[in-house]
Motif scaffolding. Structure first.
Motif, PDB file in Angstrom:
ATOM      1  N   GLU A  89       0.834  -1.207   0.000  1.00 10.35           N
ATOM      2  CA  GLU A  89       0.000   0.000   0.000  1.00 10.35           C
ATOM      3  C   GLU A  89       0.867   1.255   0.000  1.00 10.35           C
ATOM      4  N   GLU A  90       1.919   1.259   0.812  1.00  4.62           N
ATOM      5  CA  GLU A  90       2.825   2.413   0.859  1.00  4.62           C
ATOM      6  C   GLU A  90       3.546   2.588  -0.479  1.00  4.62           C
ATOM      7  N   GLU A  93       1.026   4.138  -2.945  1.00  4.56           N
ATOM      8  CA  GLU A  93       0.778   5.550  -2.648  1.00  4.56           C
ATOM      9  C   GLU A  93       1.985   6.421  -2.991  1.00  4.56           C
ATOM     10  N   SER A  97       2.058   9.265  -6.036  1.00  8.94           N
ATOM     11  CA  SER A  97       2.223  10.681  -5.687  1.00  8.94           C
ATOM     12  C   SER A  97       3.546  11.255  -6.191  1.00  8.94           C
TER      13      SER A  97
END
Length: 114
Positions: A89-90, A93, A97
């Motif tokens: 998930e990190e 993300e 970004s």
């Protein structure tokens, strides 16, 4: 009552106007069968455009694929551990970004809490 006005003419010929309107809409709408969407950027450039030639040369040398794949292989071999899923998930993300043209596909990156 003024029987020579436009409103009187419309009321007097209402069925002809309705039929003409329906025919007009049907004929106009039949053209939508020929509408297409082309997402190839080459349609915006001439065949001798230098930027297009450079892009095609690069694609022929490397690849035409514009996807990024992050392969995650945890040391214990179990992907479905809370720590591994949090790292994935990190990673998703951070990539979405920090890389300006990246878009994470929510259907493929959703983590289900079961």
């Amino acid at each position: 009552m003024n029987e020579s006005g436009f409103g009187y003419w419309v009321v007097k010929h209402k069925w002809a106007i309705v039929i003409a309107t329906v025919l007009f809409v049907c004929l106009s709408g039949s053209g939508t069968l020929f509408l297409t969407f082309n997402n190839d950027i080459r349609v915006f450039f001439s065949r001798d455009n230098p930027q297009l030639i450079a892009m095609e040369t690069q694609e022929n040398t490397y690849s035409k694929n514009d996807n990024i794949l992050f392969a995650v292989a945890p040391q214990d071999g179990n992907v479905f551990m809370r720590k591994t899923l949090a790292a994935i998930e990190e990673l998703t993300e951070t990539a979405s970004s920090n890389i300006p043209w990246i878009r994470a596909n929510p259907a493929e990156s959703t983590i289900l809490n079961i």
